[in-house]
Structures are given as structure tokens and as C-alpha cells.
Design an enzyme around this catalytic site. Structure first.
Site, PDB file in Angstrom:
ATOM      1  N   ASP A  78      -4.291   4.910   0.778  1.00  0.00           N
ATOM      2  CA  ASP A  78      -2.958   5.054   1.416  1.00  0.00           C
ATOM      3  C   ASP A  78      -2.759   6.592   1.070  1.00  0.00           C
ATOM      4  O   ASP A  78      -1.779   7.145   1.313  1.00  0.00           O
ATOM      5  CB  ASP A  78      -2.008   4.411   0.505  1.00  0.00           C
ATOM      6  CG  ASP A  78      -0.786   3.257   1.829  1.00  0.00           C
ATOM      7  OD1 ASP A  78      -0.917   3.786   2.493  1.00  0.00           O
ATOM      8  OD2 ASP A  78      -0.509   2.113   0.731  1.00  0.00           O
TER       9      ASP A  78
ATOM     10  N   LYS B  36       0.912  -3.341   9.911  1.00  0.00           N
ATOM     11  CA  LYS B  36      -0.841  -2.993   9.733  1.00  0.00           C
ATOM     12  C   LYS B  36      -1.774  -3.992   9.178  1.00  0.00           C
ATOM     13  O   LYS B  36      -2.776  -3.062  10.252  1.00  0.00           O
ATOM     14  CB  LYS B  36      -0.824  -2.416   7.843  1.00  0.00           C
ATOM     15  CG  LYS B  36       0.009  -1.012   8.042  1.00  0.00           C
ATOM     16  CD  LYS B  36       0.468  -1.330   6.401  1.00  0.00           C
ATOM     17  CE  LYS B  36       1.410  -0.069   6.190  1.00  0.00           C
ATOM     18  NZ  LYS B  36       2.088   0.276   4.747  1.00  0.00           N
TER      19      LYS B  36
ATOM     20  N   GLN C 271       2.255  -1.985  -1.088  1.00  0.00           N
ATOM     21  CA  GLN C 271       3.268  -1.640  -0.163  1.00  0.00           C
ATOM     22  C   GLN C 271       4.141  -1.389  -1.188  1.00  0.00           C
ATOM     23  O   GLN C 271       4.591  -2.602  -2.032  1.00  0.00           O
ATOM     24  CB  GLN C 271       3.719  -2.952   0.558  1.00  0.00           C
ATOM     25  CG  GLN C 271       4.732  -2.368   1.625  1.00  0.00           C
ATOM     26  CD  GLN C 271       4.517  -1.475   2.673  1.00  0.00           C
ATOM     27  OE1 GLN C 271       2.967  -1.896   3.510  1.00  0.00           O
ATOM     28  NE2 GLN C 271       4.933  -0.764   2.703  1.00  0.00           N
TER      29      GLN C 271
END
Ligand code: NAP
Length: 291
Positions: free
Chosen positions: A119, A52, A96
Site C-alpha cells: 500500500d 482487490k 484496509q
């Protein structure tokens, strides 16, 4: 059979974002800034976060990786998120997953400001998506939608079977496919581990989204001729012929299923790169709405 090539589609999204970001710089505007939080040293999470951050650099987005010890308390992590929420330079925050067992995923997801929830996991983001309102759509379903769009796949009126009902993949995917949108208007069936005769549902599907996390589970006898297959699964399986000793496979038995399909995603190189591209798009949007 044609390939839904996630690498190519993701590259074209990144090229577009690169131009858009360069334009922001020319206009002297703020550049999008993503912060990724990584707790502990989970190998797979390290790989995902590194990908990412690299993708951000490639398109000219700012990114910061915050590494926190496994032993951090939930309160400390929530404080850290709160600080990022109030920092005007930061547009997108991602934590994460999975987190260490002593930290609640739910508490962490709920702590992120929905305006920075790139997200798309916050209940506010999910609720807006369900109602078809502008929001951040979680990266994997959004990436799949972008992939279908990239290849001009006509989803209207098709029967889509989504195998898996997780909050991050299956369930939001089922909502997108049933929405009144360019990548929607499907009639959707959502299947899970209690579904009786999964094969019968799959055989009736024009589109199968396989997101169950069971390697090579969907076999040729479960797929009708001409179906469109999107394989979300990624699992490492032992392979003595590889130097690494393993290879990555999806939830679909590619060798037997591919010849029956009209379109299919490979693993790797299908949904994975699209997930990252979708996250980049969300981050750009988070900044563009402020600029
Ligand atoms: P998850 O949270 O474990 O959910 C799996 C879902 O599949 C559950 O809803 C489960 O049903 C269902 N399921 C399990 N066994 C089944 C069976 N035999 N028949 C029918 N349904 C079954 O997994 P996830 O996070 O959604 O991820 C799924 C896969 O996608 C994993 O391989 C993951 O690594 C991969 N993934 C890839 C990306 C990417 O970017 N490429 C992103 C995210 C995830 P129940 O709800 O009844 O338990």
C-alpha cells in the site's frame, strides 16, 4: 475533450500482469501472494477489499482475506501483522483503512514490514518515494501516474494543482508530479482547506488533481480551457431516479467541467480501477524482487 478511461487502462495493466504471472508459473517460480486484513464490517471497506481480492484472482495472484472482529485489540492485530511479516509465502500485506477507533492507524501502518508494504503507506516507503528511490508508491497516486502514462499525457513543465494534502492521496501525488520522472517534472501547487482563493490557483492549473472529498466542488468557473482533470473523489449522493437510490460522484462537477477540458477522468471508472491495478503491480513487484 477526451476521457482518461481508468477501466480500460486498468484492464491493460491486468492483462500484462496476467501474462507475467503465467510466466512465473511456467518457470516454476513462486506466485505473488497478497494478504488483505479487514477489521469489522464497514460496508465501503468490504466493497473495496472484495474488489482487490477479485482483481488478484483475475490476474492469477494468490490472495488471502483475513477477517477480524471489530473488537480485536490493537496488540492482537499487531501480532497478526508480525506473523505475516515473517511468513516467507506472503509478499504483500494490506490493512484496509479506516480501522475501529480504538486501534491506531499509525501503529498498524508502522508494523508492516516495508518490504511487504504494497500500500506504500509506511514512512520508509514514503521517504524513499520522496527521494526518488525504488519503493512501493501508494496505490492511488501510483494509479494516477500510470493512467497519465497510459494516455501519453505530457506532464513536463505543466502547472499541476493538487487539491487535498492527505497522506494517502494529495501529498504523495504532489511529490510524484514534482519528481524527475516520466509522469513528473510539473511545477506543483498543493492546496488544502486553508488555501485562500482556491479558484485562482485552479484557474491557473494545466492539471488539476481533485482529492478533497467534497462532491462536485470543482466547478467550471475554476477550470481553464484545455486543462487536464483527474478526479479522485468518490461520494455517494442521493438520486431518486436510480434503483439503488444513490449515485457516485467525484469532487468535480463533471457536467459543467468536462466540456472545458482536454482530458478528464470519469467517476466511477477513472481513478478507482487504477488504484486497484497499481496495488496489483506493487504485489507482483514484491514477489518478483524475491524470485
Ligand atoms: P481526506 O483525508 O479527507 O483529505 C481531504 C483533503 O482535502 C484534506 O487535505 C483537506 O484539507 C482538503 N480539503 C477539504 N476541504 C477542502 C476545501 N474546501 N478546499 C480545499 N481543500 C480541502 O481525503 P482523502 O483520503 O485524501 O480522499 C479524498 C477523496 O478521494 C475522497 O472522496 C475519497 O473517497 C477519495 N478516494 C478515492 C480513491 C480511489 O481509489 N478512487 C482512493 C482514496 C480516496 P485539510 O488537510 O486542511 O483538512
Amino acid at each position: 475533450m477526451q476521457i482518461l478511461d481508468g477501466k480500460k487502462a486498468a484492464q491493460s495493466i491486468r492483462d500484462e500482469l496476467k501474462l507475467d504471472t503465467a510466466q512465473l508459473a511456467v518457470e516454476g517460480k513462486k506466485l505473488p501472494h497478497l494478504v488483505a486484513i479487514l477489521v469489522g464490517n464497514n460496508g465501503a471497506s468490504e466493497t473495496y477489499v472484495a474488489a482487490k481480492v477479485k482483481a488478484c484472482e483475475e490476474v492469477g495472484l494468490k490472495s488471502t482475506l483475513i477477517r477480524l472482529e471489530d473488537s480485536i485489540t490493537e496488540t492482537k492485530l499487531l501480532d497478526e501483522i508480525q506473523e505475516l511479516n515473517t511468513d516467507p509465502d506472503i509478499d504483500g500485506i494490506l490493512v484496509q483503512l479506516p480501522l475501529p477507533k480504538h486501534i491506531s492507524d499509525e501503529a498498524v501502518i508502522h508494523a508492516i514490514d516495508p518490504d511487504k508494504d504494497v500500500d506504500g503507506f509506511h514512512p520508509v516507503s514514503v521517504g524513499k518515494m520522496v527521494q526518488g528511490l525504488p519503493t512501493y508508491i501508494s496505490a492511488t497516486p501510483y494509479g494516477i501516474a500510470l493512467l497519465l502514462e497510459h494516455y501519453n499525457i505530457d506532464t513536463k513543465g505543466k502547472h499541476a494543482v493538487v487539491v487535498g494534502r492527505s497522506n494517502i492521496v494529495g501529498r504523495p501525488m504532489s511529490i510524484l508530479l514534482s519528481s524527475n520522472s516520466k509522469y513528473g517534472n510539473c511545477t506543483v501547487t498543493i492546496c488544502h482547506s486553508h488555501t485562500k482563493d482556491l479558484g485562482a490557483f485552479c484557474r491557473d492549473a494545466d492539471i488539476i488533481i481533485a482529492a478533497l472529498g467534497r462532491p462536485q466542488f470543482i466547478t467550471a468557473d475554476m477550470v481553464k480551457e484545455g486543462a487536464i482533470i483527474v478526479d479522485v473523489g468518490i461520494t455517494r449522493i442521493a438520486d431518486a431516479t436510480r434503483k439503488s437510490g444513490f449515485r457516485l460522484v467525484g469532487d468535480v462537477d463533471y457536467e459543467s467541467v468536462a466540456p472545458k477540458c482536454s482530458w478528464i477522468t470519469p467517476v466511477p471508472g477513472g481513478v478507482g480501477p487504477m488504484t486497484i491495478a497499481a496495488l496489483m503491480k506493487n504485489t507482483y513487484k514484491a514477489c518478483a524482487t524475491k524470485n
